[in-house]
Design an enzyme around this catalytic site. Structure first.
Site, short mmCIF file in Angstrom:
data_model
loop_
_atom_site.label_atom_id
_atom_site.label_comp_id
_atom_site.label_asym_id
_atom_site.label_seq_id
_atom_site.Cartn_x
_atom_site.Cartn_y
_atom_site.Cartn_z
N TRP A 192 0.83 -1.21 0.00
CA TRP A 192 0.00 0.00 0.00
C TRP A 192 0.87 1.26 0.00
O TRP A 192 0.51 2.26 -0.64
CB TRP A 192 -0.91 -0.01 1.23
CG TRP A 192 -1.82 1.18 1.32
CD1 TRP A 192 -3.04 1.33 0.73
CD2 TRP A 192 -1.59 2.40 2.02
NE1 TRP A 192 -3.59 2.55 1.03
CE2 TRP A 192 -2.71 3.23 1.83
CE3 TRP A 192 -0.53 2.87 2.80
CZ2 TRP A 192 -2.80 4.50 2.38
CZ3 TRP A 192 -0.62 4.15 3.35
CH2 TRP A 192 -1.75 4.93 3.14
N HIS A 193 2.00 1.22 0.70
CA HIS A 193 2.89 2.39 0.74
C HIS A 193 3.63 2.59 -0.58
O HIS A 193 4.06 3.71 -0.88
CB HIS A 193 3.88 2.25 1.89
CG HIS A 193 3.31 2.60 3.22
ND1 HIS A 193 2.59 1.71 3.98
CD2 HIS A 193 3.33 3.76 3.93
CE1 HIS A 193 2.20 2.30 5.11
NE2 HIS A 193 2.63 3.54 5.10
N GLY A 194 3.81 1.52 -1.33
CA GLY A 194 4.48 1.65 -2.61
C GLY A 194 4.76 0.29 -3.23
O GLY A 194 5.09 -0.66 -2.52
#
Length: 227
Positions: A192-194
């Site tokens: 989700w963060h990257g």
């Protein structure tokens, strides 16, 4: 910097203007209580500017100028400057996000909308699970409701729990029932963060810390009391 301040100032002026027009119209129609409401709205705008924007644009952005330089040249730095840059990066990130959330809370309160708290002094946590319960609370709650519970109640997870219970007993079954959903949540959190390997490894790293803290919570508490 000044472009940001100008944009923020215009937003506050527009909020104050529309709030004034609403209360002014109500006062003309005979409602006197709205004058007090207007004063409360003005106080909210002032508090939002004094605390939240100062936190975001003065403290966080000034620290970011230093940490960006350190992280961009980390291979050339050693010792205290590198350690200071890494430590300040965590503080800068926290103040940046919390400042944005506080600004959103302040503007929402102007329009009568109360938002839930999203950060609750995470750096005062006693352990890693408590830290992540205090950090980005809304995201953690979303993952808990829509991913953690769903994985733990899935048919595959139930089959694994039954198998481990027959093979190694209830304690092993409870451990697996906690490990598998948490591992899935933290891998997804990293993605989700990257969509990069560094974020996936970041999620795996924190997932290992969370799982280890949960599995060995009682021995760790005993060790802390002993120390």
């Amino acid at each position: 910097m000044w472009k940001k301040i100008t944009a923020v100032t215009m937003i506050c002026i527009l909020c104050a203007f529309f709030s004034f027009r609403i209360t002014d119209a109500a006062e003309v129609s005979g409602t006197k209580q709205d004058v007090t409401d207007y004063k409360q709205i003005s106080a909210l705008i002032s508090d939002t500017w004094d605390d939240d924007y100062f936190e975001k644009m003065v403290i966080s952005d000034r620290i970011q100028a230093f940490t960006n330089g350190v992280l961009a040249n980390w291979q050339q730095l050693t010792g205290f400057p590198l350690l200071l840059g890494i430590s300040l990066f965590s503080i800068q990130l926290y103040l940046d996000w919390m400042g944005c959330m506080d600004i959103a809370h302040g503007v929402s309160e102007i329009f009568g909308i109360n938002l839930d708290r999203n950060f609750w002094h995470p750096f005062f946590s006693k352990n890693m699970p408590e830290f992540w319960r205090r950090w980005h609370i809304s995201l953690g709650a979303w993952f808990k409701d829509y991913l953690l519970y769903q994985v733990s109640m899935s048919g595959l997870c139930k089959k694994i729990n039954k198998f481990t219970r027959r093979k190694w007993g209830n304690q092993a079954s409870r451990a697996f029932s906690a490990v598998i959903p948490a591992a899935v949540v933290w891998i997804v959190t990293g993605v989700w963060h990257g969509a990069a390997s560094c974020f996936v490894l970041w999620g795996v790293y924190h997932g290992i810390l969370i799982i280890t803290s949960s599995l060995f919570e009682i021995p760790i508490q005993k060790l802390c009391k002993f120390l």
